[in-house]
Design an enzyme around this catalytic site. Structure first.
Site, PDB file in Angstrom:
ATOM      1  N   LYS A  70      58.983  15.198 -80.342  1.00  0.00           N
ATOM      2  CA  LYS A  70      59.239  13.759 -80.253  1.00  0.00           C
ATOM      3  C   LYS A  70      58.140  12.956 -80.948  1.00  0.00           C
ATOM      4  CE  LYS A  70      60.633  13.380 -75.758  1.00  0.00           C
ATOM      5  NZ  LYS A  70      60.885  12.663 -74.498  1.00  0.00           N
TER       6      LYS A  70
ATOM      7  N   ARG B  66      63.457  27.139 -75.531  1.00  0.00           N
ATOM      8  CA  ARG B  66      63.735  25.881 -76.229  1.00  0.00           C
ATOM      9  C   ARG B  66      64.610  26.145 -77.434  1.00  0.00           C
ATOM     10  NH1 ARG B  66      59.671  22.102 -75.340  1.00  0.00           N
ATOM     11  NH2 ARG B  66      60.325  20.866 -77.102  1.00  0.00           N
TER      12      ARG B  66
ATOM     13  N   GLU C 146      61.851  12.010 -70.435  1.00  0.00           N
ATOM     14  CA  GLU C 146      60.842  10.955 -70.421  1.00  0.00           C
ATOM     15  C   GLU C 146      61.325   9.879 -71.393  1.00  0.00           C
ATOM     16  OE1 GLU C 146      56.862  12.276 -71.268  1.00  0.00           O
ATOM     17  OE2 GLU C 146      56.090  10.222 -71.147  1.00  0.00           O
TER      18      GLU C 146
HETATM   19  P1  ATP Z   1      57.440  15.368 -74.340  1.00  0.00           P
HETATM   20  O1  ATP Z   1      56.430  16.048 -75.177  1.00  0.00           O
HETATM   21  O2  ATP Z   1      57.479  13.890 -74.519  1.00  0.00           O
HETATM   22  O3  ATP Z   1      57.458  15.815 -72.892  1.00  0.00           O
HETATM   23  P2  ATP Z   1      59.998  16.698 -74.489  1.00  0.00           P
HETATM   24  O4  ATP Z   1      60.748  17.015 -75.733  1.00  0.00           O
HETATM   25  O5  ATP Z   1      59.601  17.772 -73.560  1.00  0.00           O
HETATM   26  O6  ATP Z   1      58.793  15.864 -74.987  1.00  0.00           O
HETATM   27  P3  ATP Z   1      61.282  15.388 -72.267  1.00  0.00           P
HETATM   28  O7  ATP Z   1      61.862  14.034 -72.218  1.00  0.00           O
HETATM   29  O8  ATP Z   1      60.194  15.722 -71.330  1.00  0.00           O
HETATM   30  O9  ATP Z   1      60.821  15.616 -73.753  1.00  0.00           O
HETATM   31  O10 ATP Z   1      62.450  16.475 -72.170  1.00  0.00           O
HETATM   32  C1  ATP Z   1      63.425  16.472 -71.179  1.00  0.00           C
HETATM   33  C2  ATP Z   1      63.909  17.875 -70.984  1.00  0.00           C
HETATM   34  O11 ATP Z   1      64.422  18.393 -72.203  1.00  0.00           O
HETATM   35  C3  ATP Z   1      62.813  18.814 -70.525  1.00  0.00           C
HETATM   36  O12 ATP Z   1      63.288  19.524 -69.403  1.00  0.00           O
HETATM   37  C4  ATP Z   1      62.578  19.725 -71.678  1.00  0.00           C
HETATM   38  O13 ATP Z   1      62.274  21.020 -71.242  1.00  0.00           O
HETATM   39  C5  ATP Z   1      63.907  19.699 -72.428  1.00  0.00           C
HETATM   40  N1  ATP Z   1      63.702  19.930 -73.860  1.00  0.00           N
HETATM   41  C6  ATP Z   1      62.910  19.250 -74.689  1.00  0.00           C
HETATM   42  N2  ATP Z   1      62.924  19.790 -75.927  1.00  0.00           N
HETATM   43  C7  ATP Z   1      63.781  20.835 -75.885  1.00  0.00           C
HETATM   44  C8  ATP Z   1      64.238  21.810 -76.844  1.00  0.00           C
HETATM   45  N3  ATP Z   1      63.812  21.798 -78.105  1.00  0.00           N
HETATM   46  N4  ATP Z   1      65.127  22.735 -76.430  1.00  0.00           N
HETATM   47  C9  ATP Z   1      65.559  22.751 -75.160  1.00  0.00           C
HETATM   48  N5  ATP Z   1      65.176  21.880 -74.230  1.00  0.00           N
HETATM   49  C10 ATP Z   1      64.290  20.934 -74.566  1.00  0.00           C
END
Ligand code: ATP
Ligand code: MG
Length: 569
Positions: free
Chosen positions: A279, A269, A42
């Site tokens: 974020k 994660r 996102e």
């Molecule tokens: P938001 O709360 O804004 O959704 P987010 O960290 O999930 O935050 P995204 O941009 O939706 O951000 O993340 C893109 C991809 O990265 C998603 O598929 C998410 O599962 C993965 N991702 C985010 N944080 C982690 C993490 N700490 N470890 C592994 N994968 C992650």
């Protein structure tokens, strides 16, 4: 969340469980043997090392099995998203060596199809417009063990739903005044099936579609369908989406037939000690100037790590070591640091820098004499050659390398004691000079010409070796020393305001570091050096032609390797 795992689990073929499932699907001929993954960020912030774990899987699996990986911006919320983030995200993915080719997509590309699907579902009696407040809707949700309550608007006539949804999208109603919900089952044991919201009203213009839409799809109504539209076969995401999976499949089934259906697979994660990965929190640190921007070298963002001096190969190595599993864990940041150290040890050029200088005068060395020593650029790889370093009567050495009244095991310099000046001579301390405050301003020594490095018989052993920089040749540099951004091991597990957990001493600026002249000649931002005996340092973009600025990337002491050794004894 507190279980600490360090090494990832892979099978005999060296595959983690996600790769194994992909391999099995391919072997079974699913989707015609086609593999297509996607990374769906996102654009509401910068990528961090957790995202790297995700896209290393998405792009890496595609690479491994001859598939493709799409980059899809999940731009369904115009209130939080920005072009700045889009560009930064693309740059960071490229930095780690991945490329999406011509497969760049935006969820907003699918707004027309998603809207059409919503309309179709309304017409089929599978969706309705709810005029309750979000609080009322939440209050009716029930609990995992208690069924929810139907909305009074649930059985609205189809025509009325259709009319209201169209008018929602024309902008006739205020944000928050109504939503479109799927009519599924308010008693379902999966809370996500209790009439989930499909669309909400947002009046902020979208950075790509402008004011075309006043209704925007929720994640659950956009993600699976976007995967479907793109022909994604394996939609790999993190464990928090496990309970969403049935809903993902429910909405995709509205479109898919037997021939093809994307499959969601979830992994754990990345959580790191002394780090926050949310974020929202990272944005707060930036907005409130608690750090110096998204690329502050203390941040876990990829641009921050890059500026700090972490390398793509170290990050990939780390991700490979921790692996992908089905249970949440907290990984030690020391393992990441270990990977960085290992990588830089192979590649960083060794130079001499004195971070806390005091002057050493070699009283028996002729005043105007100067000679040149040749230092290995990297003793780990002698092919990298040597570089010249001037030696003169006055040298900078580390203040910490001298003690007037040393304890027994102090093997550096002290009165009447001998040390070797690295790559040069053995010297013996003959005296010191102090200022009116009692601080040492000069140290005196005599050198032994017979001990010149490289001369026959020069290998007389002394216990300590000090690094040094010639005073008339030294260049002044700024060094930024970093410590952990958070003072506690697991900041996300603590009660209260996370900002109170920040380490107040995470940045220390040393404006007057003395470095050898050769190093300054061609150094450019992101170049890595090892300062002999001190650690790895990386040139910062704040450097000017007058003064280099270095970020301390990581010290030499490997606490990780030490702990492992202890554990294996
Ligand atoms: P938001 O709360 O804004 O959704 P987010 O960290 O999930 O935050 P995204 O941009 O939706 O951000 O993340 C893109 C991809 O990265 C998603 O598929 C998410 O599962 C993965 N991702 C985010 N944080 C982690 C993490 N700490 N470890 C592994 N994968 C992650
Ligand atoms: Mg997300």
């Amino acid at each position: 969340m507190t279980e600490i795992i360090e090494e990832g689990i892979v099978n005999e073929g060296g595959l983690n469980f996600v790769e194994q499932e992909i391999k099995d699907d391919l072997a079974a001929g699913k989707n015609g043997g086609r593999l297509s993954t996607r990374f769906p960020p996102e654009p509401n912030g910068y990528l961090h090392i957790g995202h790297a774990k995700a896209f290393i899987m998405d792009f890496g699996a595609a690479e491994k099995f001859g598939g493709t990986c799409n980059l899809r911006f999940d731009d369904t919320n115009p209130q939080k998203e920005d072009m700045e983030y889009v560009n930064a995200i693309m740059r960071d993915i490229h930095w780690l060596g991945y490329d999406w080719g011509d497969r760049l997509y935006y969820a907003s590309d699918y707004f027309p199809q998603l809207f059409d699907l919503a309309v179709r579902m309304i017409k089929e009696g599978k969706a309705y417009v709810d005029e309750q407040t979000s609080e009322q809707i939440a209050a009716q949700k029930g609990t995992p063990t208690l069924p929810g309550t139907n909305s009074p608007f649930r059985d609205r006539p189809i025509e009325e739903n259709l009319d209201l949804f169209m008018r929602m999208n024309k902008g006739e109603f205020d944000e928050g005044s109504m939503v479109l919900r799927a009519k599924i089952d308010m008693a379902n044991s999966n809370m996500h099936f209790r009439d989930p919201i499909m669309y909400r009203i947002i009046k902020t213009p979208h950075w790509r579609t402008g004011t075309t839409w006043k209704v925007y799809p929720m994640y659950d109504f956009a993600h699976g369908q976007s995967d479907y539209f793109e022909g994604v076969t394996h939609s790999i995401c993190t464990l928090e989406f496990v309970p969403h999976r049935p809903l993902y499949e429910y909405f995709v089934k509205e479109l898919a037939d037997e021939s093809y259906c994307p499959r969601q697979i979830e992994f754990n994660r990345l959580n790191l000690t002394y780090t926050v990965m949310s974020k929202r929190k990272l944005l707060q640190l930036v907005k409130e100037n608690l750090v110096n921007g998204w690329d502050d070298p203390r941040m876990p963002t990829l641009c921050g790590l890059r500026r700090r001096g972490y390398t793509p190969s170290a990050i990939k190595d780390f991700v490979n070591r921790i692996g992908y599993t089905k249970y949440e864990a907290l990984n030690h940041i020391e393992l990441l640091e270990h990977a960085v150290r290992e990588d830089l040890n192979k590649t960083a050029t060794r130079i001499s820098a004195v971070v806390n200088p005091v002057k050493l005068v070699i009283t028996n060395y002729p005043e105007n004499q100067e000679e040149t020593f040749y230092m290995d650029n990297n003793p780990e790889n002698l092919e990298e050659g040597k570089h010249p370093m001037p030696f003169t009567r006055e040298l900078w050495i580390e203040r910490d390398d001298f003690m007037e009244n040393p304890p027994k095991k102090f093997f550096r310099l002290s009165p009447d004691k001998e040390v070797r000046l690295k790559g040069a001579y053995i010297i013996k301390c003959t005296g010191i000079k102090k200022d009116e405050n009692g601080e040492i301003v000069e140290i005196y020594a005599e050198y032994d010409p017979e001990t010149r490095s490289g001369l026959p018989g020069s290998d007389r052993k002394v216990k300590g070796t000090l690094h040094w920089v010639s005073v008339p040749h030294a260049k002044t540099a700024e060094v930024r020393d970093y410590d952990r951004l958070f003072a506690v091991e697991n900041p996300s597990a603590e009660e209260g305001d996370f900002r109170d957990l920040l380490n107040p001493d995470s940045l220390k600026v040393r404006p007057n570091v003395m470095i050898e002249p050769w190093a300054t000649e061609n150094a450019k931002p992101e170049d890595h050096f090892q300062f002999t005996r001190l650690g790895y340092y990386t040139v910062d973009p704040d450097s000017t032609s007058e003064k280099l600025v270095f970020n301390k990337t990581i010290g030499l002491k490997d606490t990780w390797a030490k702990e492992q050794k202890k554990a294996n004894m």
